[in-house]
Design a protein around this motif. Structure first.
Motif, PDB file in Angstrom:
ATOM      1  N   PRO A   1       7.766  16.811  16.003  1.00 33.29           N
ATOM      2  CA  PRO A   1       7.698  15.916  14.845  1.00 33.29           C
ATOM      3  C   PRO A   1       6.333  15.983  14.178  1.00 33.29           C
ATOM      4  CG  PRO A   1       8.657  14.800  16.745  1.00 33.29           C
ATOM      5  CD  PRO A   1       8.103  16.099  17.248  1.00 33.29           C
ATOM      6  N   GLY A   2       6.335  15.902  12.866  1.00 28.55           N
ATOM      7  CA  GLY A   2       5.100  15.878  12.115  1.00 28.55           C
ATOM      8  C   GLY A   2       4.841  14.470  11.590  1.00 28.55           C
ATOM      9  N   ILE A   3       4.784  14.339  10.278  1.00 30.70           N
ATOM     10  CA  ILE A   3       4.591  13.039   9.650  1.00 30.70           C
ATOM     11  C   ILE A   3       5.923  12.569   9.077  1.00 30.70           C
ATOM     12  CG2 ILE A   3       3.317  11.738   7.907  1.00 30.70           C
ATOM     13  CD1 ILE A   3       1.618  12.809  10.226  1.00 30.70           C
ATOM     14  N   MET A   4       6.362  11.414   9.508  1.00 32.98           N
ATOM     15  CA  MET A   4       7.647  10.829   9.104  1.00 32.98           C
ATOM     16  C   MET A   4       8.792  11.800   9.396  1.00 32.98           C
ATOM     17  SD  MET A   4       6.598   7.963   8.524  1.00 32.98           S
ATOM     18  CE  MET A   4       4.911   7.374   8.512  1.00 32.98           C
ATOM     19  N   HIS A   5       9.553  12.201   8.400  1.00 37.26           N
ATOM     20  CA  HIS A   5      10.725  13.028   8.650  1.00 37.26           C
ATOM     21  C   HIS A   5      10.437  14.529   8.538  1.00 37.26           C
ATOM     22  CE1 HIS A   5      12.624   9.109   7.763  1.00 37.26           C
ATOM     23  NE2 HIS A   5      13.496   9.505   8.668  1.00 37.26           N
TER      24      HIS A   5
ATOM     25  N   PHE B   1       8.963  -3.297   6.586  1.00 36.09           N
ATOM     26  CA  PHE B   1      10.076  -2.739   7.348  1.00 36.09           C
ATOM     27  C   PHE B   1       9.652  -1.457   8.039  1.00 36.09           C
ATOM     28  CE2 PHE B   1      14.069  -1.025   8.492  1.00 36.09           C
ATOM     29  CZ  PHE B   1      15.010  -2.041   8.428  1.00 36.09           C
ATOM     30  N   TRP B   2       9.007  -0.568   7.275  1.00 38.70           N
ATOM     31  CA  TRP B   2       8.560   0.704   7.837  1.00 38.70           C
ATOM     32  C   TRP B   2       7.384   0.518   8.793  1.00 38.70           C
ATOM     33  CZ3 TRP B   2      10.873   5.225   8.121  1.00 38.70           C
ATOM     34  CH2 TRP B   2      11.950   5.472   7.260  1.00 38.70           C
ATOM     35  N   GLY B   3       6.545  -0.466   8.510  1.00 33.70           N
ATOM     36  CA  GLY B   3       5.432  -0.734   9.412  1.00 33.70           C
ATOM     37  C   GLY B   3       5.917  -1.067  10.815  1.00 33.70           C
ATOM     38  N   PHE B   4       6.886  -1.966  10.907  1.00 32.53           N
ATOM     39  CA  PHE B   4       7.431  -2.337  12.212  1.00 32.53           C
ATOM     40  C   PHE B   4       8.261  -1.204  12.823  1.00 32.53           C
ATOM     41  CE2 PHE B   4       6.726  -6.689  10.482  1.00 32.53           C
ATOM     42  CZ  PHE B   4       5.896  -7.140  11.496  1.00 32.53           C
TER      43      PHE B   4
ATOM     44  N   THR C   1       0.056   0.573  10.307  1.00 42.79           N
ATOM     45  CA  THR C   1      -0.549   0.971   9.027  1.00 42.79           C
ATOM     46  C   THR C   1       0.123   2.219   8.468  1.00 42.79           C
ATOM     47  OG1 THR C   1      -2.687   0.026   9.677  1.00 42.79           O
ATOM     48  CG2 THR C   1      -2.702   1.643   7.885  1.00 42.79           C
ATOM     49  N   ALA C   2       0.431   3.171   9.350  1.00 42.37           N
ATOM     50  CA  ALA C   2       1.126   4.380   8.901  1.00 42.37           C
ATOM     51  C   ALA C   2       2.482   4.029   8.290  1.00 42.37           C
ATOM     52  CB  ALA C   2       1.307   5.340  10.069  1.00 42.37           C
ATOM     53  N   GLY C   3       3.165   3.050   8.875  1.00 42.47           N
ATOM     54  CA  GLY C   3       4.437   2.605   8.313  1.00 42.47           C
ATOM     55  C   GLY C   3       4.256   1.975   6.946  1.00 42.47           C
TER      56      GLY C   3
ATOM     57  N   LEU D   1       4.563   2.569   0.974  1.00 45.09           N
ATOM     58  CA  LEU D   1       3.926   2.805  -0.322  1.00 45.09           C
ATOM     59  C   LEU D   1       4.412   4.114  -0.933  1.00 45.09           C
ATOM     60  CD1 LEU D   1       1.718   2.144  -2.458  1.00 45.09           C
ATOM     61  CD2 LEU D   1       0.110   3.443  -1.020  1.00 45.09           C
ATOM     62  N   HIS D   2       4.526   5.125  -0.100  1.00 46.73           N
ATOM     63  CA  HIS D   2       5.021   6.428  -0.555  1.00 46.73           C
ATOM     64  C   HIS D   2       6.429   6.295  -1.129  1.00 46.73           C
ATOM     65  CE1 HIS D   2       6.503  10.636  -0.084  1.00 46.73           C
ATOM     66  NE2 HIS D   2       5.240  10.942  -0.334  1.00 46.73           N
TER      67      HIS D   2
END
Length: 364
Positions: free
Chosen positions: A19-23, A143-146, A247-249, A254-255
């Protein structure tokens, strides 16, 4: 649009990659890394938004077409909803029978949810857009943060694996398919982009772009700036900084949110290009041929991605990186262009477009 979607979905089959970043999977070669970088800025969460904008625009065109035939607004909306139900059915068949990555169900649900707006004023449309967008702006990053915090990683492993069979995949998809559109609408703000598509359709920005070039340029520039700025923080994760998972979430949220502006900008940009083309050449005519058969070739592209990359078929997804996967996606799209051109020369509509029309208008 179809090219960007194919490029977005191809990495989802690369189960042998870390896995890299997100998907996105981790890039090994420079070409892999370049494809990931390009994807983060241009494709991810932007292609989906452009599809949604164009879908909303298409709802208005279909609605106006019904009214022009003397059909009442109530019956026209009913027809839009019937088409949305069939989109959901087509999406279910794509996911379960073919095993492809589906977004048709999500847009079918969107059609059901926003169809009532077609008969309302611009004031109601704008108010609805503002409320829904504010909701997603507040909720999506959290939502993505959690979600990322719970996963304990910056990236997600592909959902496919080397042990998958066609039967096991079909059974799993049959069980999970009803929840796919719910998941998409919870995690991704599809509805704001659809409403934006309805708004620009009322001003005929894409159907009569030569009358709105100034406005379209301003929307394009503003949208691209927001989209690019929103992609910068995500592109830095793992390279320049290593934030907490929560924070990454938030950054991924934001993206996603800024992708709404990117999708609108893409639609405007292609509208501007279209206005500049007075006499379509061979390439332009071929692209138009694909656009007229977008449902057919969306499903066709997804089916070929399954055949070439999935472990239930040729299994290239377990042997290549995301750079080669991107080239395969481009190749599939090029084949779509060629086939669409052949259909255009023979004056034949796409088979799924023909089937959809037969189902939706069977009683007319």
């Amino acid at each position: 649009m179809l090219l960007l979607i194919a490029l977005a979905h191809a990495p989802l089959y690369l189960y042998a990659s870390d896995p890299g970043i997100m998907h996105r999977v981790e890039g090994i070669t420079f070409f892999d890394q370049a494809v990931n970088f390009f994807g983060q800025f241009v494709i991810d969460n932007r292609a989906r938004a452009m599809f949604a904008v164009l879908f909303g625009y298409g709802l208005v065109l279909a609605f106006k077409s019904q009214l022009a035939k003397g059909i009442s607004e109530k019956k026209a909306v009913k027809t839009i909803r019937r088409r949305s139900w069939y989109l959901i059915l087509f999406g279910m068949l794509l996911a379960v029978v073919i095993g492809g990555q589906d977004i048709l169900m999500a847009y079918g649900v969107a059609g059901l949810l926003v169809s009532w707006v077609l008969t309302r004023t611009n004031k109601t449309l704008i108010r609805t857009f503002i409320w829904i967008t504010v909701f997603y702006v507040l909720i999506t990053p959290l939502f993505w943060g959690f979600t990322i915090l719970e996963s304990g990683s910056y990236g997600f492993a592909p959902e496919v694996s080397a042990t998958d069979t066609y039967f096991s995949t079909a059974v799993l998809k049959l069980i999970t398919t009803p929840f796919i559109p719910i998941f998409i609408h919870m995690m991704f703000p599809v509805l704001p982009s659809v409403l934006l598509g309805i708004w620009i359709a009322r001003y005929e920005l894409l159907t009569k772009p030569e009358q709105h070039l100034g406005r379209m340029r301003r929307i394009t520039i503003a949208g691209l700036i927001v989209s690019l700025l929103g992609a910068i923080p995500l592109s830095l994760i793992g390279n320049v900084w290593n934030p907490s998972y929560f924070t990454a979430g938030l950054v991924n949220g934001l993206h996603i949110i800024t992708g709404i502006a990117g999708g609108l900008a893409y639609a405007m940009l292609f509208g501007i290009i279209g206005a500049k083309i007075k006499e379509p050449g061979r390439l332009t005519s071929s692209l138009m041929a694909v656009g007229k058969r977008s449902l057919t070739f969306y499903v066709f592209n997804e089916a070929l991605l399954v055949v070439l990359l999935s472990p239930v078929a040729l299994n290239l997804g377990g042997q290549i990186g995301n750079g080669l996967a991107a080239l395969i996606a481009v190749g599939i799209w090029v084949l779509s262009v060629v086939l669409a051109t052949v259909l255009e020369k023979k004056n034949k509509v796409g088979p799924l477009e023909a089937l959809m029309r037969k189902l939706v208008y069977r009683n007319k």
